[in-house]
Design a protein around this motif. Structure first.
Motif, PDB file in Angstrom:
ATOM      1  N   VAL A  45      -1.177  -6.970 -49.867  1.00 25.76           N
ATOM      2  CA  VAL A  45      -1.368  -7.317 -48.456  1.00 25.76           C
ATOM      3  C   VAL A  45      -0.314  -8.350 -48.061  1.00 25.76           C
ATOM      4  CG1 VAL A  45      -2.916  -8.352 -46.752  1.00 25.76           C
ATOM      5  CG2 VAL A  45      -3.835  -6.815 -48.497  1.00 25.76           C
ATOM      6  N   PHE A  46       0.354  -8.073 -46.937  1.00 26.04           N
ATOM      7  CA  PHE A  46       1.410  -8.944 -46.424  1.00 26.04           C
ATOM      8  C   PHE A  46       1.081  -9.324 -44.983  1.00 26.04           C
ATOM      9  CE2 PHE A  46       3.190  -6.571 -49.864  1.00 26.04           C
ATOM     10  CZ  PHE A  46       4.156  -7.374 -50.448  1.00 26.04           C
ATOM     11  N   VAL A  47       1.389 -10.573 -44.619  1.00 28.47           N
ATOM     12  CA  VAL A  47       1.205 -11.040 -43.245  1.00 28.47           C
ATOM     13  C   VAL A  47       2.530 -11.613 -42.761  1.00 28.47           C
ATOM     14  CG1 VAL A  47      -0.120 -12.516 -41.684  1.00 28.47           C
ATOM     15  CG2 VAL A  47      -1.196 -11.641 -43.783  1.00 28.47           C
ATOM     16  N   THR A  48       3.093 -11.019 -41.701  1.00 27.04           N
ATOM     17  CA  THR A  48       4.410 -11.486 -41.239  1.00 27.04           C
ATOM     18  C   THR A  48       4.432 -11.812 -39.749  1.00 27.04           C
ATOM     19  OG1 THR A  48       5.242  -9.231 -40.836  1.00 27.04           O
ATOM     20  CG2 THR A  48       5.588 -10.153 -43.040  1.00 27.04           C
ATOM     21  N   ASP A  49       3.267 -11.904 -39.128  1.00 26.53           N
ATOM     22  CA  ASP A  49       3.254 -12.356 -37.735  1.00 26.53           C
ATOM     23  C   ASP A  49       3.113 -13.874 -37.705  1.00 26.53           C
ATOM     24  OD1 ASP A  49       0.569 -12.899 -38.247  1.00 26.53           O
ATOM     25  OD2 ASP A  49      -0.198 -11.247 -37.027  1.00 26.53           O
ATOM     26  N   GLY A  50       2.794 -14.441 -36.554  1.00 27.38           N
ATOM     27  CA  GLY A  50       2.714 -15.894 -36.425  1.00 27.38           C
ATOM     28  C   GLY A  50       1.702 -16.556 -37.324  1.00 27.38           C
ATOM     29  N   GLY A  51       0.730 -15.803 -37.829  1.00 33.30           N
ATOM     30  CA  GLY A  51      -0.261 -16.377 -38.721  1.00 33.30           C
ATOM     31  C   GLY A  51       0.330 -16.951 -39.993  1.00 33.30           C
ATOM     32  N   CYS A  52       1.499 -16.456 -40.397  1.00 37.35           N
ATOM     33  CA  CYS A  52       2.090 -16.877 -41.673  1.00 37.35           C
ATOM     34  C   CYS A  52       2.779 -18.229 -41.603  1.00 37.35           C
ATOM     35  CB  CYS A  52       3.100 -15.832 -42.148  1.00 37.35           C
ATOM     36  SG  CYS A  52       4.693 -15.866 -41.268  1.00 37.35           S
ATOM     37  N   MET A  53       2.950 -18.770 -40.403  1.00 40.93           N
ATOM     38  CA  MET A  53       3.808 -19.944 -40.242  1.00 40.93           C
ATOM     39  C   MET A  53       3.157 -21.212 -40.795  1.00 40.93           C
ATOM     40  SD  MET A  53       6.459 -18.536 -38.847  1.00 40.93           S
ATOM     41  CE  MET A  53       7.469 -19.576 -37.798  1.00 40.93           C
ATOM     42  N   THR A  54       3.934 -21.950 -41.565  1.00 42.82           N
ATOM     43  CA  THR A  54       3.496 -23.196 -42.180  1.00 42.82           C
ATOM     44  C   THR A  54       3.610 -24.365 -41.204  1.00 42.82           C
ATOM     45  OG1 THR A  54       4.217 -22.351 -44.308  1.00 42.82           O
ATOM     46  CG2 THR A  54       3.888 -24.722 -44.149  1.00 42.82           C
ATOM     47  N   SER A  55       4.690 -24.369 -40.445  1.00 41.97           N
ATOM     48  CA  SER A  55       4.903 -25.332 -39.364  1.00 41.97           C
ATOM     49  C   SER A  55       5.543 -24.570 -38.203  1.00 41.97           C
ATOM     50  CB  SER A  55       5.786 -26.505 -39.824  1.00 41.97           C
ATOM     51  OG  SER A  55       7.067 -26.038 -40.239  1.00 41.97           O
ATOM     52  N   THR A  56       5.764 -25.238 -37.082  1.00 44.46           N
ATOM     53  CA  THR A  56       6.176 -24.493 -35.884  1.00 44.46           C
ATOM     54  C   THR A  56       7.597 -24.756 -35.422  1.00 44.46           C
ATOM     55  OG1 THR A  56       5.447 -26.172 -34.286  1.00 44.46           O
ATOM     56  CG2 THR A  56       3.780 -24.620 -35.091  1.00 44.46           C
ATOM     57  N   SER A  57       8.233 -25.811 -35.880  1.00 41.84           N
ATOM     58  CA  SER A  57       9.566 -26.225 -35.417  1.00 41.84           C
ATOM     59  C   SER A  57       9.587 -26.346 -33.898  1.00 41.84           C
ATOM     60  CB  SER A  57      10.652 -25.269 -35.908  1.00 41.84           C
ATOM     61  OG  SER A  57      10.857 -24.184 -35.029  1.00 41.84           O
ATOM     62  N   THR A  58      10.775 -26.476 -33.322  1.00 38.20           N
ATOM     63  CA  THR A  58      10.909 -26.554 -31.863  1.00 38.20           C
ATOM     64  C   THR A  58      11.567 -25.300 -31.301  1.00 38.20           C
ATOM     65  OG1 THR A  58      13.050 -27.672 -32.057  1.00 38.20           O
ATOM     66  CG2 THR A  58      11.102 -29.060 -31.916  1.00 38.20           C
ATOM     67  N   GLN A  59      11.845 -24.318 -32.159  1.00 36.94           N
ATOM     68  CA  GLN A  59      12.471 -23.092 -31.699  1.00 36.94           C
ATOM     69  C   GLN A  59      11.424 -22.045 -31.319  1.00 36.94           C
ATOM     70  OE1 GLN A  59      13.871 -25.345 -33.603  1.00 36.94           O
ATOM     71  NE2 GLN A  59      15.369 -24.389 -34.956  1.00 36.94           N
ATOM     72  N   ASN A  60      11.796 -21.150 -30.429  1.00 40.70           N
ATOM     73  CA  ASN A  60      10.927 -20.006 -30.151  1.00 40.70           C
ATOM     74  C   ASN A  60      10.785 -19.193 -31.436  1.00 40.70           C
ATOM     75  OD1 ASN A  60      12.312 -20.866 -27.583  1.00 40.70           O
ATOM     76  ND2 ASN A  60      10.838 -19.417 -26.754  1.00 40.70           N
ATOM     77  N   PRO A  61       9.579 -18.713 -31.756  1.00 45.33           N
ATOM     78  CA  PRO A  61       9.326 -18.198 -33.104  1.00 45.33           C
ATOM     79  C   PRO A  61       9.638 -16.729 -33.360  1.00 45.33           C
ATOM     80  CG  PRO A  61       7.264 -18.324 -31.887  1.00 45.33           C
ATOM     81  CD  PRO A  61       8.327 -18.886 -30.980  1.00 45.33           C
ATOM     82  N   SER A  62       9.822 -15.909 -32.319  1.00 40.38           N
ATOM     83  CA  SER A  62       9.843 -14.455 -32.527  1.00 40.38           C
ATOM     84  C   SER A  62      10.960 -13.978 -33.443  1.00 40.38           C
ATOM     85  CB  SER A  62       9.930 -13.727 -31.184  1.00 40.38           C
ATOM     86  OG  SER A  62       8.765 -13.961 -30.418  1.00 40.38           O
ATOM     87  N   LEU A  63      12.150 -14.578 -33.324  1.00 40.93           N
ATOM     88  CA  LEU A  63      13.260 -14.157 -34.187  1.00 40.93           C
ATOM     89  C   LEU A  63      12.918 -14.389 -35.657  1.00 40.93           C
ATOM     90  CD1 LEU A  63      16.241 -13.111 -34.235  1.00 40.93           C
ATOM     91  CD2 LEU A  63      16.927 -15.511 -34.377  1.00 40.93           C
ATOM     92  N   THR A  64      12.232 -15.481 -35.947  1.00 41.50           N
ATOM     93  CA  THR A  64      11.839 -15.773 -37.324  1.00 41.50           C
ATOM     94  C   THR A  64      10.801 -14.768 -37.817  1.00 41.50           C
ATOM     95  OG1 THR A  64      12.388 -18.107 -37.065  1.00 41.50           O
ATOM     96  CG2 THR A  64      10.870 -17.539 -38.847  1.00 41.50           C
ATOM     97  N   TYR A  65       9.858 -14.367 -36.948  1.00 37.77           N
ATOM     98  CA  TYR A  65       8.907 -13.320 -37.333  1.00 37.77           C
ATOM     99  C   TYR A  65       9.653 -12.034 -37.719  1.00 37.77           C
ATOM    100  CZ  TYR A  65       5.521 -16.080 -34.500  1.00 37.77           C
ATOM    101  OH  TYR A  65       4.744 -17.058 -33.954  1.00 37.77           O
ATOM    102  N   MET A  66      10.631 -11.662 -36.911  1.00 41.06           N
ATOM    103  CA  MET A  66      11.378 -10.424 -37.178  1.00 41.06           C
ATOM    104  C   MET A  66      12.086 -10.490 -38.527  1.00 41.06           C
ATOM    105  SD  MET A  66      13.209  -9.408 -33.571  1.00 41.06           S
ATOM    106  CE  MET A  66      13.010 -10.563 -32.234  1.00 41.06           C
TER     107      MET A  66
END
Length: 570
Positions: free
Chosen positions: A530-551
């Protein structure tokens, strides 16, 4: 239909299952099918086909019954969502109303959702910045949350991989705190934004004003034409769905690409109830799905499962996936499932005017803005708050004064080129430190229309966030003053958690299975398939928009998962 019917089970068995069709789910499907993996794609909402299912894309403002506004009655029926900028008449068909999928707010929370094929990839703001090691190392440096199991070098090639396919416009700025990417030509800054950039460079050594990095095709490459996409027309109507494919979305890009492989089976109206854990095999074997219309439950099976239902719905699914092995939620050996929810702080806004550039104006439109990368606490802790903030910026020419004018006089004044000055504004996007007190859980009594427990939100700002807003006001007021701006005003937008659309965490990555859910490959510590690669996986949020990192994380995780599957390891 009997679950013991061998033919029926065979029909419901695939190599992989992807739950969700938003930005990360679309990438999971594209990558899996591209590697020859027969993939079932589950979407709880209706199907939305590129071009044909964008009913408002070509409408003029006067063609809307309420001129683009939402009737008061509907706002009152959907109070948690109606304050969001995307909750407008042209996009209502892409937005979930509160009563359609209710949730419980222990503290004020605005959960903006898009239940259709493509999810919120149809609605996103398209800002795409890479993270740097300053972001990945943040938790390790200040001790809040847990250390990320990856660094920039691990994900950099995957950023490049997804940027080339998606199409990102931007300028190579050479900033260590905001790595450059694979860019199409940038949009242009306005004259007053250029002036501000020059003044900031003159007065500060650690601050930069740059053009935003946006997933709009300013100059399509062959790979984009192969997707059937064309150049962005600068209509700035992106959130209605773009018939030109001028911005990146699941519907215009990854899903049609996956469909061409013949390896994709898409099932809309499929509400995922839970993930099935097999006690004997010690792995996940499939998912339980409730038909959104008939409410009938069906099971589907696969060797690997990618969970991409969007951060909070992914938390909900795992919390609802209980078994003897996982009594408190799927994979929850660490006890952190649903906890350490992150988001971005959009509370701060600073606006001003500039009495200059009277003889200039803007030409056309721009689906982008200027951007101020984080400059606080980057190299060292220098303030009384942790982490920092970035800012988006916009500007516009002030119109001619029209007070007291009517009829022909008003028309004439509006038609004249303006000789006024400019408005400019900066909107804060601050990093909220993920903490255990920000969590979601299942309601013990309330259920939704599909028999699934409702989600309870207990997420809020803290003193760190308020200190950050105060600093944002002070720093941008000072920067605006030094740029000779006038009538400087600060404002608290009062935007509550969730209103910025960047909910993250609850299923975080980490090095230690005792304090995290996922390893460096987005793979569950407690269940390897089982793999989770949407926003749920994030450890911290930084100040950048997150979608590119999800991709990028998704493409990287699929590459690993398929290799492991073919080795027989999962």
């Amino acid at each position: 239909m009997s679950y013991f019917n061998i033919d029926s089970i065979k029909e419901r068995t695939f190599d992989a299952i992807v739950i969700g069709t938003g930005i990360s789910g679309g990438w999971a499907v594209k990558e899996l099918t591209g590697k020859g993996i027969r993939t079932l794609v589950l979407e709880r909402g209706r199907d939305v086909k590129h071009i044909t299912d964008y009913p408002t894309a070509m409408k003029n403002p006067w063609e809307f019954p309420h001129l683009g506004e939402v009737p008061l009655e509907l706002k009152q029926k959907s109070p948690a969502s109606s304050g969001h900028y995307i909750f407008k008449e042209p996009t209502l068909h892409f937005v979930v109303k509160d009563y359609e999928h209710p949730f419980v707010q222990e503290k004020p929370f605005s959960w903006m959702r898009g239940y259709q094929v493509g999810g919120r990839s149809l609605l996103w703001a398209r800002q795409t910045q890479r993270w740097s090691d300053f972001d990945f190392e943040g938790p390790a440096r200040d001790g809040f949350a847990v250390d990320w199991p990856i660094r920039y070098a691990d994900i950099a090639p995957w950023y490049s991989y997804v940027e080339k396919f998606a199409g990102i416009s931007g300028n190579k700025d050479g900033l260590p705190n905001l790595p450059d990417g694979e860019f199409l030509p940038p949009h242009e800054m306005s004259c007053v934004e250029k002036h501000f950039s020059q003044q900031v460079a003159k007065n500060y050594k650690d601050r930069n004003i740059i053009i935003g990095r946006s997933a709009n095709l300013t100059e399509p490459k062959p790979i984009h034409y192969q997707q059937g996409r064309a150049k962005c027309q600068n209509r700035t109507l992106c959130e209605r769905g773009c018939p030109y494919g001028g911005y990146f979305s699941t519907n215009a890009s990854t899903l049609p690409w996956a469909d061409k492989t013949g390896k994709m089976t898409l099932k809309p109206h499929s509400v995922v109830h839970s993930i099935i854990y097999n006690e004997q095999k010690k792995k996940a074997t499939g998912v339980r799905v409730v038909d959104a219309n008939t409410k009938e439950m069906t099971e589907y099976y696969a060797k690997i499962i990618f969970l991409n239902a969007s951060a909070l719905n992914s938390n909900l699914i795992l919390l609802n996936s209980t078994s003897n092995r996982f009594p408190t939620g799927f994979g929850n050996d660490s006890g952190v499932l649903g906890k350490y929810i992150g988001f971005h702080n959009y509370r701060g806004r600073v606006s001003a005017e500039y009495d200059g550039f009277h003889d200039t104006t803007t030409e056309g439109k721009r689906p982008n803005g200027s951007y101020v990368p984080r400059f606080r606490n980057v190299y060292k802790q220098e303030t009384d708050f942790l982490r920092g903030y970035a800012a988006s910026m916009g500007s516009s020419k002030m119109g001619n004064p029209t007070d007291g004018l009517f009829g022909e006089d008003l028309k004439e004044q509006l038609a004249k080129p303006s000789e006024e000055g400019w408005n400019i504004s900066a909107n804060m996007m601050g990093e909220v430190v993920t903490k255990e007190s920000n969590f979601v859980r299942l309601d013990p009594n309330l259920k939704d229309d599909w028999g699934i427990p409702q989600l309870r939100m207990s997420v809020d700002f803290d003193d760190n966030d308020l200190k950050m807003v105060k600093d944002f006001y002070e720093q941008f007021s000072e920067m605006f003053t030094k740029a000779s701006f006038i009538h400087i005003k600060t404002a608290d937008t009062k935007r509550v958690p969730g209103n910025e659309n960047h909910e993250m965490g609850g299923i975080r990555m980490g090095k230690d299975p005792k304090t995290s859910m996922l390893n460096k490959w987005n793979q569950m510590h407690a269940c390897k398939n089982v793999f989770v690669t949407d926003g749920g996986c994030m450890t911290s949020t930084s100040t950048q928009n997150p979608s590119l990192t999800y991709m990028a994380l998704t493409a990287r995780a699929v590459d690993y998962a398929v290799k492991e599957m073919r080795k027989g390891n999962i």
